[in-house]
Scaffold this active site. Structure first.
Site, PDB file in Angstrom:
ATOM      1  N   CYS A 198       0.843  -1.197   0.000  1.00  0.00           N
ATOM      2  CA  CYS A 198       0.000   0.000   0.000  1.00  0.00           C
ATOM      3  C   CYS A 198       0.885   1.257   0.000  1.00  0.00           C
ATOM      4  CB  CYS A 198      -0.908   0.005   1.224  1.00  0.00           C
ATOM      5  SG  CYS A 198      -2.059   1.405   1.260  1.00  0.00           S
ATOM      6  N   ASP A 203       0.398   3.750   1.736  1.00  0.00           N
ATOM      7  CA  ASP A 203       0.314   4.346   3.077  1.00  0.00           C
ATOM      8  C   ASP A 203       1.712   4.660   3.626  1.00  0.00           C
ATOM      9  OD1 ASP A 203       0.082   4.497   6.032  1.00  0.00           O
ATOM     10  OD2 ASP A 203      -2.014   3.997   5.642  1.00  0.00           O
ATOM     11  N   ARG A 249       2.791   4.901   6.443  1.00  0.00           N
ATOM     12  CA  ARG A 249       3.192   4.190   7.662  1.00  0.00           C
ATOM     13  C   ARG A 249       3.731   2.798   7.382  1.00  0.00           C
ATOM     14  NH1 ARG A 249      -2.620   4.955  10.245  1.00  0.00           N
ATOM     15  NH2 ARG A 249      -3.062   4.405   8.067  1.00  0.00           N
ATOM     16  N   HIS A 260      -2.136  -4.056   4.988  1.00  0.00           N
ATOM     17  CA  HIS A 260      -1.956  -3.646   6.388  1.00  0.00           C
ATOM     18  C   HIS A 260      -3.296  -3.386   7.030  1.00  0.00           C
ATOM     19  CE1 HIS A 260      -2.671   0.785   5.893  1.00  0.00           C
ATOM     20  NE2 HIS A 260      -2.415   0.483   4.649  1.00  0.00           N
ATOM     21  N   CYS A 295      -6.062   0.019   6.940  1.00  0.00           N
ATOM     22  CA  CYS A 295      -5.892   0.630   5.612  1.00  0.00           C
ATOM     23  C   CYS A 295      -7.065   1.573   5.302  1.00  0.00           C
ATOM     24  CB  CYS A 295      -5.788  -0.455   4.545  1.00  0.00           C
ATOM     25  SG  CYS A 295      -5.519   0.227   2.896  1.00  0.00           S
TER      26      CYS A 295
HETATM   27 ZN    ZN Z   1      -3.420   1.168   2.992  1.00  0.00          ZN
END
Ligand code: ZN
Length: 289
Positions: free
Chosen positions: A115, A117, A119, A171, A174
Site C-alpha cells: 500500500c 500508506d 506508515r 496492512h 488501511c
Molecule cells: Zn493502505
C-alpha cells in the site's frame, strides 16, 4: 559578484545550498545583512550570492543562479535535503563502496507489492537496504489485471531482475479498504477502490457475520491481500514464469500498524497447481479468529 534581481525572500529560513550534478550552485539560502524585511531585487544588489556561511548577518534570502532558467524561486524542502545528506554520509561511513556498488547493479530477491500508506515503508519494516527489494506501491495494494504500471513492475522483476519472491503485503487500518467498506465517496479514487468493493461483495458472507466494523475492516484487509495474491498468480507473467520452470513464490502478508509486526496469511503459492488449494485454505483460515 552582483546578481541584482536574483534574491528572494526566504520562507523556510534554513541554510541550504542546491547544486547541479556538475557542482554548479543553482540555489542558495541563508541569512544576509540588512533590514529584517527583504524584498527581492534591488535591496540586495550589492550583496554577495550566499554560497557560503553568512551567519554573522541578519535576515534571510534565497539566491538563484543567473544560469537557472526557472522563473520563480524554488521552494526548497531543506530539511529533506539535510536528512538526505546525513543518510548518505551514514551509509558511506558504514560501507564506503555502498553507492558505487548500487550504481553498478541492483540484485533484489524480492518484489514487494504494498500500500502507498506512509506508515508502511517497505524496505524498513523487513530490515532491507536499498537494492535488496524491488517495490511497487499503490492505494490498497491492488493487483489489477489491466494496470500496466503494476504489470510492468511484475514483468521487470521476474524477467529482468529474476526475483524469486513476490510479496503482496496489506496492512490493518488501511484507509483505502475502510473507504471501500463504508462506501465512502472520495472522488476519482472510488473507481480504484471499486476493486476492493468487489472483494467485499465476493466475501459478503464472511464479513456479514462479524458484528463490529473494526472486525469487518480487519477481515477485508486480509481478504483483499488473499485476492491480490490470486491476481498475481493469474497474470500471464507469473503463469508463463512457472511454465518455464522459474522458481517463483507468491506470498500474502499483512502488517500491523499498532505493533510493527508482519503476519503471514498462509497463502504462499509456488505453482499454478497450488493456487486454488492455497486460496481456499487461506480464506477459511481468516474465519479462525
Ligand atoms: Zn493502505
Amino acid at each position: 559578484m552582483i546578481f541584482a534581481g536574483n534574491y528572494f525572500r526566504c520562507a523556510n529560513r534554513e541554510s541550504v545550498r542546491v547544486v547541479s550534478s556538475a557542482g554548479r550552485a543553482l540555489f542558495a539560502c541563508g541569512p544576509m545583512a540588512g533590514s529584517e524585511t527583504h524584498d527581492e531585487g534591488s535591496n540586495h544588489a550589492e550583496q554577495e550570492p550566499l554560497t557560503t556561511d553568512c551567519r554573522q548577518v541578519t535576515g534571510w534570502i534565497c539566491w538563484r543562479s543567473q544560469n537557472h532558467t526557472g522563473a520563480a524561486p524554488m521552494r526548497v524542502l531543506s530539511q529533506l535535503f539535510a536528512n538526505n545528506r546525513a543518510w548518505a554520509e551514514d551509509m558511506t561511513r558504514r560501507e564506503p563502496d555502498f553507492f558505487a556498488r548500487l550504481a553498478h547493479q541492483q540484485t533484489p530477491q524480492y518484489l514487494w507489492i504494498g500500500c502507498s500508506d506512509s506508515r508502511v515503508p517497505a524496505n524498513q519494516i523487513v530490515g532491507l537496504l536499498p537494492g535488496e527489494m524491488f517495490v511497487h506501491r499503490n492505494v490498497a495494494n491492488l493487483v489489477v489485471h489491466t494496470d500496466l504500471n503494476c504489470l510492468a513492475a511484475l514483468q521487470f522483476a521476474g524477467a529482468v531482475l529474476r526475483v524469486h519472491h513476490v510479496i503482496v503485503c496489506g496492512h490493518y487500518g488501511c484507509g483505502g479498504v475502510l473507504a471501500a467498506l463504508r462506501d465512502d465517496n472520495l472522488g476519482l479514487i472510488d473507481n480504484w477502490l471499486r476493486h476492493v468493493q468487489d472483494v467485499r461483495s465476493k466475501h459478503h458472507s464472511r464479513l456479514a457475520r462479524l458484528p463490529r466494523e473494526q472486525q469487518r475492516h480487519d477481515r477485508l484487509c486480509e481478504l483483499n491481500v488473499i485476492e491480490q495474491v490470486a491476481n498475481v498468480c493469474q497474470t500471464t507473467i507469473v503463469r508463463e514464469a512457472w511454465k518455464r520452470g522459474h522458481d517463483l513464490a507468491v506470498h500474502g502478508w499483512i502488517y500491523s500498524l499498532s505493533n510493527g509486526l508482519l503476519q503471514d496469511l498462509g497463502m504462499c503459492v509456488t505453482s499454478d497447481l497450488e493456487m486454488s488449494k492455497c486460496y481456499e485454505a487461506a480464506c477459511i483460515r481468516t474465519n479462525d479468529d
